[in-house]
Design a protein around this motif. Structure first.
Motif, PDB file in Angstrom:
ATOM      1  N   GLN A 148     128.806 110.365  38.404  1.00 46.74           N
ATOM      2  CA  GLN A 148     128.884 109.635  39.677  1.00 46.74           C
ATOM      3  C   GLN A 148     127.701 110.096  40.523  1.00 46.74           C
ATOM      4  N   ASP A 149     127.399 109.370  41.589  1.00 48.24           N
ATOM      5  CA  ASP A 149     126.316 109.867  42.436  1.00 48.24           C
ATOM      6  C   ASP A 149     126.733 111.164  43.124  1.00 48.24           C
ATOM      7  N   THR A 150     127.925 111.183  43.691  1.00 51.17           N
ATOM      8  CA  THR A 150     128.379 112.352  44.452  1.00 51.17           C
ATOM      9  C   THR A 150     129.858 112.617  44.173  1.00 51.17           C
ATOM     10  N   ALA A 151     130.307 113.803  44.570  1.00 49.79           N
ATOM     11  CA  ALA A 151     131.728 114.137  44.441  1.00 49.79           C
ATOM     12  C   ALA A 151     132.561 113.243  45.351  1.00 49.79           C
ATOM     13  N   SER A 152     131.979 112.807  46.467  1.00 50.13           N
ATOM     14  CA  SER A 152     132.707 111.913  47.377  1.00 50.13           C
ATOM     15  C   SER A 152     133.034 110.591  46.680  1.00 50.13           C
ATOM     16  N   GLY A 154     133.288 110.221  43.499  1.00 55.32           N
ATOM     17  CA  GLY A 154     134.232 110.542  42.421  1.00 55.32           C
ATOM     18  C   GLY A 154     135.658 110.598  42.936  1.00 55.32           C
ATOM     19  N   VAL A 155     135.854 111.250  44.093  1.00 54.39           N
ATOM     20  CA  VAL A 155     137.227 111.377  44.603  1.00 54.39           C
ATOM     21  C   VAL A 155     137.745 110.011  45.053  1.00 54.39           C
ATOM     22  N   LEU A 156     136.858 109.188  45.599  1.00 51.69           N
ATOM     23  CA  LEU A 156     137.284 107.837  45.989  1.00 51.69           C
ATOM     24  C   LEU A 156     137.702 107.034  44.753  1.00 51.69           C
ATOM     25  N   ALA A 157     136.872 107.092  43.703  1.00 45.35           N
ATOM     26  CA  ALA A 157     137.192 106.337  42.485  1.00 45.35           C
ATOM     27  C   ALA A 157     138.546 106.778  41.925  1.00 45.35           C
ATOM     28  N   CYS A 158     138.779 108.100  41.930  1.00 45.73           N
ATOM     29  CA  CYS A 158     140.049 108.600  41.378  1.00 45.73           C
ATOM     30  C   CYS A 158     141.222 108.217  42.274  1.00 45.73           C
ATOM     31  N   ARG A 350     129.607 100.793  34.167  1.00 49.94           N
ATOM     32  CA  ARG A 350     129.843 100.097  35.451  1.00 49.94           C
ATOM     33  C   ARG A 350     131.343 100.003  35.753  1.00 49.94           C
ATOM     34  N   ASP A 351     132.174 100.173  34.724  1.00 59.67           N
ATOM     35  CA  ASP A 351     133.628 100.103  34.911  1.00 59.67           C
ATOM     36  C   ASP A 351     134.232 101.442  35.330  1.00 59.67           C
ATOM     37  N   TRP A 352     133.387 102.440  35.636  1.00 58.14           N
ATOM     38  CA  TRP A 352     133.892 103.781  35.931  1.00 58.14           C
ATOM     39  C   TRP A 352     133.631 104.220  37.359  1.00 58.14           C
ATOM     40  N   HIS A 353     133.069 103.312  38.161  1.00 57.80           N
ATOM     41  CA  HIS A 353     132.808 103.676  39.557  1.00 57.80           C
ATOM     42  C   HIS A 353     132.608 102.434  40.391  1.00 57.80           C
ATOM     43  N   VAL A 354     132.285 102.664  41.672  1.00 54.07           N
ATOM     44  CA  VAL A 354     132.205 101.532  42.593  1.00 54.07           C
ATOM     45  C   VAL A 354     130.980 100.667  42.321  1.00 54.07           C
TER      46      VAL A 354
END
Ligand SMILES: Cc1ncc(COP(=O)(O)O)c(C=O)c1O
Length: 472
Positions: A148-152, A154-158, A350-354
């Motif tokens: 992901q670009d950032t941990a932020s 990542g936490v949003l995606a999760c 592309r299916d793993w993040h915003v």
């Protein structure tokens, strides 16, 4: 061969590379004042208001880089950079980034860049092994990892995936009311990105329960169990919980195993945020404390762009069951349809993040891991922890200073015995020293000076000088 004005010959490009090289090297030999002396608006005022319509020589641009931009740079590479957390750009990662830019890859689909996709899969697996993360995060079974670009992000995606798991997809399809009663949990010391994600994903900032911490600033698991139970009794739906391994303020490590038990009782998604401290799991003797219980987490993230040197941005996220994230994030417009995706044999990240488009970040990890090696990176972490221990020992010998929290790895929280004004004075004097940069946080309402050791350039001489500075 004739060229258009927008094209560059290989000779021109090579000459330009040679021209920028000294400047690049200078950035890495950085012993200048870490904080920028610029006043707000100073740089902007020196930049022309109108864009250039015709070409300028690179040499002119480089002159302006030195005179206008450089004063506004904050020297995160400086040996005395102890502020926030390190954001290291290792020379090998810089080279990898440069190579990645030259390849102009767009890694949204396997078909749009098989190399970007498959190298990323391998790098996540290399790092999973290097950190000693559990098998269930491994690509191949139900798990997998993604950059992901950032941990932020990542936490949003999760949190979105957790929201959809709890609502059986209704939150994505219907929105609004489907999010009613969803509750998220994290400690009072968790990173602000968790609160931000709760607001964005529809759970709502008011529905993030910030659980108190114990005397070591670790999430109080009894309070978590009680709160989740009360929520469930009240008809709410515990949906997402973030455990932090290395909190931003003081580096506290939440008890992930016990938190996993509680989440398990309520079918609540458990995310582990090890953004900074995760790098230290490269070191076998630090690993158990950082990864215990993670075999029962739904997701786990750390930022190689912080301590590990991967050059911003690069945040790794692993999922125990990737299908939830993919169900939330996948979207299939006709213009992206292709036979490889339809075959089901490939990963489309592309299916793993915003975002849809994605950079070739795996290349810098590849160059960094191959040219530096995991053992050397582990030695770097050990050395930084050793430096922090020296500062800790020194603080214990200074009667006016005390440790406001137990040291975690290379992060120290120090305060003055005479209170906040004296601590602020200490922070100001250190920051005005021209050599060191520190930041602050508050623990139990009291001001604390944070000292996060961890730039590539930090050495014994810098640490000795820092100890001398806090003594005086
Ligand atoms: C524990 C923790 N989580 C998350 C973040 C956010 O990181 P990012 O800038 O990658 O979003 C930070 C940043 O310092 C952090 O310390």
């Amino acid at each position: 061969m004739s060229r258009h004005a927008w094209q560059r010959s290989p000779e021109e490009f090579a000459a330009h590379l040679a021209q920028v090289t000294p400047w690049l090297i200078e950035q890495l030999q950085d012993d200048r004042q870490p904080w920028s002396p610029c006043a707000p608006g100073e740089i902007l005022a020196k930049l022309p208001e109108q864009p250039p319509s015709s070409p300028e020589p690179l040499s002119t641009v480089l002159e302006d880089l030195q005179s206008i931009i450089e004063p506004g740079l904050v020297r995160w590479n400086a040996p005395g950079w102890f502020a926030w957390f390190p954001s290291n750009a290792h020379p090998d990662a810089i080279l990898g980034d440069l190579l990645a830019s030259a390849t102009a890859q767009q890694g949204m689909l396997w078909a749009s860049s098989p190399a970007c996709t498959e190298l990323e899969t391998r790098m996540l697996e290399w790092l999973r092994i290097a950190l000693g993360l559990p098998e269930n995060f491994r690509e191949g079974g139900s798990g997998g990892g993604v950059i992901q670009d950032t941990a932020s992000s990542g936490v949003l995606a999760c949190m979105v995936a957790a929201r959809d798991r709890t609502t059986a997809g209704l939150a994505t399809s219907k929105g609004g009311d489907a999010c009613g009663g969803l509750i998220a949990y994290a400690s009072e010391q968790s990173h602000s990105s968790v609160l931000k994600a709760a607001g964005i994903c529809g759970i709502g900032r008011d529905n993030l329960r910030l659980i108190p911490t114990d005397e070591a600033y670790q999430l109080d698991t009894e309070a978590l169990a009680r709160t989740m139970e009360q929520d469930a009794q009240a008809g709410n739906r515990p949906c997402f919980c973030c455990a932090t391994v290395g909190t931003t303020g003081c580096g506290a490590i939440d008890p992930v195993g016990r938190i996993a038990d509680i989440c398990g009782d309520h079918n609540c998604w458990l995310h582990v945020d090890a953004a900074w401290a995760g790098t230290a799991a490269l070191v076998p003797e630090f690993r158990t404390a950082l990864t215990a219980g993670s075999d029962r987490a739904d997701s786990w993230s750390f930022n190689p762009h912080k301590w590990m040197g991967a050059a911003f941005d690069c945040s790794c996220l692993w999922l125990a069951d990737r299908s939830h994230l993919i169900a939330s994030m996948s979207i299939d417009p006709e213009y992206l349809s292709n036979s490889a995706s339809r075959s089901g044999d490939v990963i489309d990240y592309r299916d793993w993040h915003v975002q849809l488009g994605r950079r070739f970040r795996a290349l810098k990890l590849w160059v960094l891991l191959r040219c530096t090696g995991v053992d050397v990176l582990a030695d770097m972490v050990r050395a930084h922890v050793g430096f922090a221990q020296q500062i800790e020992n020194a603080v214990e010998g200074i009667s006016e200073l005390l440790l406001a929290a137990p040291r975690t790895l290379s992060l120290l929280c120090i305060r003055h015995t005479e209170g906040d004004d004296a601590t602020q004075d200490l922070i100001d004097r250190i920051n005005q020293s021209d050599r060191f940069a520190v930041t602050h946080c508050r623990l139990d309402g009291r001001l604390v000076m944070r000292v996060a050791v961890g730039t590539l350039a930090v050495d014994q001489e810098t640490v000795d000088a820092f100890i001398a500075a806090i003594r005086t």
